[in-house]
Design a protein around this motif. Structure first.
Motif, short mmCIF file in Angstrom:
data_model
loop_
_atom_site.label_atom_id
_atom_site.label_comp_id
_atom_site.label_asym_id
_atom_site.label_seq_id
_atom_site.Cartn_x
_atom_site.Cartn_y
_atom_site.Cartn_z
N GLY A 1 0.94 -1.05 0.22
CA GLY A 1 0.02 -0.01 0.02
C GLY A 1 0.75 1.02 0.17
O GLY A 1 0.75 2.34 -0.56
N SER A 2 1.99 1.02 0.28
CA SER A 2 2.68 2.25 -0.51
C SER A 2 2.95 3.16 -0.92
O SER A 2 3.89 3.96 -0.50
N GLU A 3 2.89 2.11 -2.20
CA GLU A 3 3.06 2.66 -3.94
C GLU A 3 1.60 3.45 -3.98
O GLU A 3 1.14 2.54 -4.25
N ALA A 4 1.42 4.24 -3.97
CA ALA A 4 1.12 5.65 -4.03
C ALA A 4 0.25 5.49 -5.66
O ALA A 4 -0.70 5.13 -5.73
N LYS A 5 0.96 5.46 -6.63
CA LYS A 5 0.66 4.92 -7.90
C LYS A 5 -0.21 4.82 -8.36
O LYS A 5 -0.70 4.34 -8.94
N VAL A 6 -0.16 2.99 -7.80
CA VAL A 6 -0.67 1.97 -8.54
C VAL A 6 -2.45 2.32 -7.53
O VAL A 6 -2.89 0.92 -7.33
N ALA A 7 -2.48 2.62 -6.20
CA ALA A 7 -3.92 2.59 -5.75
C ALA A 7 -4.84 2.48 -6.79
O ALA A 7 -5.82 1.25 -6.38
N PRO A 8 -4.74 2.85 -7.65
CA PRO A 8 -6.18 3.09 -8.47
C PRO A 8 -6.54 1.16 -8.89
O PRO A 8 -7.39 0.26 -8.83
#
Length: 549
Positions: free
Chosen positions: A350-357
């Motif tokens: 979850g710490s990788e923001a860009k892939v949230a969607p």
């Protein structure tokens, strides 16, 4: 053999007694290496199965290596001679021993580049012996790689599947405390990358005229790397990622990951540094992502206080940038409720923001399933490791960890109706106690509450808590009434996501749910929302036709 024995006897007769024993042992080693070389030549000329041939030749090389370990250093050999001539004789014998070993390797590699794998094994054997032999062996390895890099020029195909593993070993040696070993490792790595380049380049671009087999001159970037001795890990990682094919880069990453699990903290730290930099630049080329995640999980389960724990978790963060679906599906395959290690891995993901969607999209895909019911995705057939298929429950638990993260709050706002209805359905499925144990059903309930709280609907959660709604969901007879209560609580505060939610509900009702219980939940929710909203607003909404796609 008889001639060789006479030569040895002649040499021994010219030496004083103080040197006879040493010279005798050197002659024995020399004789043994020549014998091994003859055996290898015989195997090369035979029609033995290639794999069996390689295994037998590797055993012979290991036996030769063990012979070399027994001989003293060159400095000690020189001290035993009393005259210049004696010293010269013993030194020549000493050099002939190592030259014979090198020639044997050159013979093997000249016949088949696949046998460069032997160099990797030699480095492993070296690591078990920190004597003077390491420097001399690195010289041999560098020369063999230099020879191989010249051989591949002009070849229409290059079959060297060991380059990734060998590159990992050489990278670590580039940080060796002994500068002479570092230098040889750097030069060896340079030659290896040239071989890899010939693998990846188009044949017409890399092939020289048949009469010209001159070695390609180093480029300016090559010269820069060589001048620094390959000490810049960032540049090394970039170059390796550019040069190696995906399968070889995966081997490279895999080898470094294994180093994180060894007890030598210095090597593990170096491996972690190179591994993270490589994934920073070239994670998209790495395959076997699910297996990497599984190894990390098992390692941390065995030792939750592992000294390289944070580095392993960082690997997951880097891999999810380019392979979010693979990472998510692998994390979903572990038992629920999640243990502490799995929660840490979810936090890392979850710490990788860009892939949230992308992550939420994958989770929504999983939430379409029903616990205990095997699903077949339109994209791929997915069989859970858990026969009961608890992946939807695992997805709910993942949401409890992910949704409080800022990037996921923003992503959840874009798909709030989908998440809301998916969790409502999962809550309905959880009423079947035969399929879902109590602690797993709490995961579903907590996910819904987390969604409300992370979507600015804390008042709804508080209102439902006061009405004792959450605690009553464990009762099967309360399910339908509970859905109505949640819908009413949402509409009572005129929640801002109402238009999108109503749109999605109408869309579901038009398309038709996949299961009968889905229809019940959808109609109950839609009816309650409609009955609690201003009629003029609904009329305006319906007249726009915005519920239709």
């Amino acid at each position: 053999s008889e001639t060789r024995s006479l030569e040895q006897a002649s040499l021994l007769s010219t030496l004083p007694n103080s040197v006879v024993h040493l010279a005798g042992s050197l002659c024995d080693v020399y004789s043994g290496l020549l014998s091994h070389q003859s055996m290898i030549l015989a195997m090369n000329s035979s029609f033995v199965d290639p794999l069996l041939q390689f295994e037998n030749q590797l055993k012979i090389i290991e036996s030769s290596f063990n012979m070399l370990v027994t001989i003293p250093s060159l400095a000690k050999v020189k001290k035993l001679g009393t005259t210049d001539e004696e010293v010269e004789d013993v030194v020549n014998l000493y050099h002939n021993i190592f030259n014979t070993f090198e020639d044997t390797l050159l013979i093997l590699v000249s016949k088949d580049l696949y046998k460069l794998q032997i160099l990797k094994e030699i480095i492993v054997w070296m690591s078990e012996d920190d004597s003077y032999l390491q420097e001399r062996m690195m010289v041999i390895i560098r020369r063999v790689l230099h020879f191989a890099s010249r051989e591949v020029v002009g070849h229409t195909s290059v079959d060297a599947p060991c380059l990734g593993v060998l590159a990992a070993e050489l990278c670590l040696l580039c940080s060796h405390a002994d500068s002479s070993i570092t230098q040889q490792a750097a030069l060896g790595l340079y030659h290896l990358l040239h071989i890899a380049k010939c693998q990846t380049e188009d044949i017409e671009q890399s092939k020289l005229p048949s009469h010209d087999h001159n070695y390609l001159l180093p480029s300016s970037s090559d010269i820069e790397l060589l001048s620094t001795g390959f000490r810049d890990k960032s540049k090394i990682s970039q170059r390796i990622g550019q040069s190696l094919l995906p399968s070889l880069l995966t081997d490279f990453v895999w080898s470094l990951l294994k180093k994180l699990c060894i007890f030598d903290n210095k090597i593990a730290t170096e491996a972690a540094s190179i591994l993270k930099l490589t994934l920073e630049y070239h994670a998209q080329k790495v395959t076997m992502v699910s297996k990497i995640v599984d190894v990390i999980y098992n390692q941390l389960c065995e030792n939750s206080a592992h000294s390289m724990k944070h580095d392993m978790l960082r690997v997951i963060t880097l891999l999810i940038r380019t392979s979010p679906k693979k990472i998510i599906f692998q994390l979903m395959d572990y038992p629920v409720p999640a243990d502490d290690i799995l929660l840490l891995m979810w936090q890392a993901a979850g710490s990788e923001a860009k892939v949230a969607p992308h992550v939420l999209k994958t989770i929504l895909l999983i939430l379409k399933g029903k616990p205990g019911e095997m699903q077949e995705s339109t994209e791929r057939r997915r069989f859970s490791l858990d026969a009961a298929n608890m992946m939807p429950v695992a997805a709910c638990q993942a949401l409890c960890t992910l949704l409080p993260i800022t990037a996921y709050k923003k992503a959840a706002a874009q798909c709030f109706p989908h998440l809301l209805m998916s969790l409502m359905l999962q809550l309905f499925y959880s009423s079947d106690l035969r399929l879902i144990p109590m602690n797993s059903r709490l995961c579903v309930l907590n996910a819904l509450r987390t969604l409300l709280n992370c979507s600015g609907l804390q008042l709804v959660d508080i209102a439902l808590e006061r009405m004792n709604c959450w605690s009553q969901f464990s009762q099967a007879l309360f399910q339908n009434h509970g859905v109505q209560i949640i819908a009413k609580a949402l509409t009572d505060i005129n929640f801002p996501q109402f238009p999108e939610t109503l749109h999605y509900l109408y869309k579901l009702s038009v398309e038709g749910p996949r299961r009968s219980e889905d229809s019940i939940i959808t109609i109950l929710f839609l009816t309650e929302v409609n009955s609690n909203q201003d009629s003029s607003f609904l009329s305006s909404f319906l007249n726009t036709g915005s519920y239709q796609d």
